[in-house]
Design a protein around this motif. Sequence first.
Motif, PDB file in Angstrom:
ATOM      1  N   ILE A 215       0.863  -1.280  -0.196  1.00 41.04           N
ATOM      2  CA  ILE A 215       0.232  -0.205  -0.136  1.00 41.04           C
ATOM      3  C   ILE A 215       1.051   1.150  -0.678  1.00 41.04           C
ATOM      4  O   ILE A 215       1.770   1.477   0.806  1.00 41.04           O
ATOM      5  N   SER A 216       0.351   1.819  -0.908  1.00 42.51           N
ATOM      6  CA  SER A 216       1.424   3.073  -1.380  1.00 42.51           C
ATOM      7  C   SER A 216       0.875   4.375  -0.132  1.00 42.51           C
ATOM      8  O   SER A 216      -0.267   4.326   0.094  1.00 42.51           O
ATOM      9  N   VAL A 217       1.442   5.036   0.200  1.00 43.74           N
ATOM     10  CA  VAL A 217       1.618   6.868   0.795  1.00 43.74           C
ATOM     11  C   VAL A 217       0.532   7.147   0.176  1.00 43.74           C
ATOM     12  O   VAL A 217       0.588   7.571  -0.888  1.00 43.74           O
ATOM     13  N   ALA A 218      -0.374   8.052   0.700  1.00 44.76           N
ATOM     14  CA  ALA A 218      -1.785   8.718   0.135  1.00 44.76           C
ATOM     15  C   ALA A 218      -0.909  10.172   0.426  1.00 44.76           C
ATOM     16  O   ALA A 218      -0.267  10.848   1.464  1.00 44.76           O
ATOM     17  N   THR A 219      -0.622  10.888  -0.778  1.00 43.77           N
ATOM     18  CA  THR A 219      -0.640  12.499  -0.482  1.00 43.77           C
ATOM     19  C   THR A 219      -2.042  13.547  -0.243  1.00 43.77           C
ATOM     20  O   THR A 219      -3.224  12.867  -0.134  1.00 43.77           O
ATOM     21  N   PRO A 220      -1.957  14.370   0.234  1.00 45.49           N
ATOM     22  CA  PRO A 220      -3.130  15.522   0.547  1.00 45.49           C
ATOM     23  C   PRO A 220      -4.183  15.142  -1.096  1.00 45.49           C
ATOM     24  O   PRO A 220      -5.942  15.600  -1.246  1.00 45.49           O
ATOM     25  N   ALA A 221      -3.416  15.646  -2.096  1.00 47.01           N
ATOM     26  CA  ALA A 221      -3.935  16.033  -3.566  1.00 47.01           C
ATOM     27  C   ALA A 221      -4.867  14.837  -3.613  1.00 47.01           C
ATOM     28  O   ALA A 221      -5.927  14.417  -3.878  1.00 47.01           O
ATOM     29  N   ASP A 222      -4.647  13.149  -3.400  1.00 41.97           N
ATOM     30  CA  ASP A 222      -4.816  12.136  -3.665  1.00 41.97           C
ATOM     31  C   ASP A 222      -6.395  12.415  -3.008  1.00 41.97           C
ATOM     32  O   ASP A 222      -7.265  11.458  -3.300  1.00 41.97           O
ATOM     33  N   CYS A 294      -9.827   5.958  11.877  1.00 48.38           N
ATOM     34  CA  CYS A 294      -8.485   5.996  10.694  1.00 48.38           C
ATOM     35  C   CYS A 294      -7.603   6.471  11.361  1.00 48.38           C
ATOM     36  O   CYS A 294      -7.402   7.561  11.535  1.00 48.38           O
ATOM     37  N   ARG A 295      -6.072   6.154  11.229  1.00 46.32           N
ATOM     38  CA  ARG A 295      -4.983   6.957  11.384  1.00 46.32           C
ATOM     39  C   ARG A 295      -4.322   7.082  10.430  1.00 46.32           C
ATOM     40  O   ARG A 295      -3.492   8.221  10.280  1.00 46.32           O
ATOM     41  N   ARG A 296      -3.948   6.090   9.460  1.00 43.06           N
ATOM     42  CA  ARG A 296      -3.494   6.436   7.754  1.00 43.06           C
ATOM     43  C   ARG A 296      -4.005   6.377   6.935  1.00 43.06           C
ATOM     44  O   ARG A 296      -5.176   5.593   6.960  1.00 43.06           O
ATOM     45  N   VAL A 297      -3.964   6.944   5.347  1.00 42.41           N
ATOM     46  CA  VAL A 297      -4.833   6.590   4.515  1.00 42.41           C
ATOM     47  C   VAL A 297      -3.277   6.371   3.300  1.00 42.41           C
ATOM     48  O   VAL A 297      -2.478   7.057   3.365  1.00 42.41           O
ATOM     49  N   GLY A 298      -3.734   5.539   2.627  1.00 41.56           N
ATOM     50  CA  GLY A 298      -2.548   5.038   1.904  1.00 41.56           C
ATOM     51  C   GLY A 298      -3.262   5.163   0.078  1.00 41.56           C
ATOM     52  O   GLY A 298      -4.478   4.597   0.300  1.00 41.56           O
ATOM     53  N   LEU A 299      -3.231   4.089  -0.514  1.00 47.66           N
ATOM     54  CA  LEU A 299      -3.650   4.196  -1.760  1.00 47.66           C
ATOM     55  C   LEU A 299      -2.513   2.769  -2.516  1.00 47.66           C
ATOM     56  O   LEU A 299      -1.687   2.197  -2.526  1.00 47.66           O
ATOM     57  N   SER A 300      -4.109   2.192  -3.441  1.00 46.37           N
ATOM     58  CA  SER A 300      -4.367   0.488  -3.728  1.00 46.37           C
ATOM     59  C   SER A 300      -5.103   1.115  -4.944  1.00 46.37           C
ATOM     60  O   SER A 300      -6.130   0.540  -4.721  1.00 46.37           O
ATOM     61  N   GLY A 301      -4.547   0.599  -6.376  1.00 40.62           N
ATOM     62  CA  GLY A 301      -5.751   0.892  -7.465  1.00 40.62           C
ATOM     63  C   GLY A 301      -6.362   1.333  -7.748  1.00 40.62           C
ATOM     64  O   GLY A 301      -7.317   1.486  -7.656  1.00 40.62           O
TER      65      GLY A 301
END
Length: 321
Positions: A215-222, A294-301
């Motif tokens: 799972i990659s780290v999400a950025t504010p823009a995401d 929720c404590r972290r947000v990631g990106l997947s697909g």
Amino acid sequence: MTPNAPRSIREMLSDEAAGPVDRDFDDLLERASSRSPAWGWAAVVAVAAIVGCATLIPKALSGGQASLDAAGTTTERLVGLWSVVGPGVPAGVSMKLGASLIVFSSCGETRGEWRADVGGDFLAATDSGDARCYHQDGRFAPPVLNWLNAASRYRIRSNDQVVLLDESGAVVARLRDGAHPSVSLADTAADALPPRVTPTLRTWLDSPGPLPKGISVATPADLFGKWAPAGQADGASAKVTFNQDGTWTASDGCNGSSGRYALTAGGQLLLTSTEPALVACVNESPVLVWLETCRRVGLSGGNLVLTDAQGVELGRLQSAR
């Protein structure tokens, strides 16, 4: 209080649960020595013994940075009862940072939530308070705490002082330890007592577990835009919207909530929320619970992956643009 809705399970261990042992030592010493001399000296000895055995929130600060030890992290240094001074802060304001946030001013209490991370990010919002604070000149007018709303960073300085900064790095408020708000301004006498770090609060103050592998780290823009729970059935109306101004709104298909958010280093999510007026519904989505924990947000697909304090996946959101 306005509104009258009780605080949520985010405050499972409230500050009222704090015993007198967790008061500042100087406060206890002052109380003890103000008694008769014979009783006072005995009490001072007793207080010293109690405090020596108790787990207190460390206050030792030096060199413009928090000194760390096994008792806590930099975020725990924010827990306390603070006098607040600043260019836009009215005289006599104090603030309690504990399981919740309480601002004491001439009208009484204003309540809300706060979040912070070890990297120095800070977020706070108020959503309830005494009726006097919510009515000005005979009309309903929620108090606007510009200095608190603008605070997005914190720095711990020497002399038991915390500095709150805005996005540009300008000082919006200075917090000085040892405030003693008038009990007349508090809803309960316990509100005017110093807070303590409970296990629940420590969970929110500690750095959360890492995102799962892959799972990659999400950025504010995401985050910007509208989202829905991944795999949501056709016709379901659960949704989440992250706005570019740092506010969010959400619905589980029945109940709604909103608040402020900030996404910091490593995809860590700082989020405050208003207390929704809960209505029993059938098949409502768990999306509001996901956001609460929720404590972290990631990106997947292309989906947002929400994880809790232990790094365990709570759920996924797909784009609803």
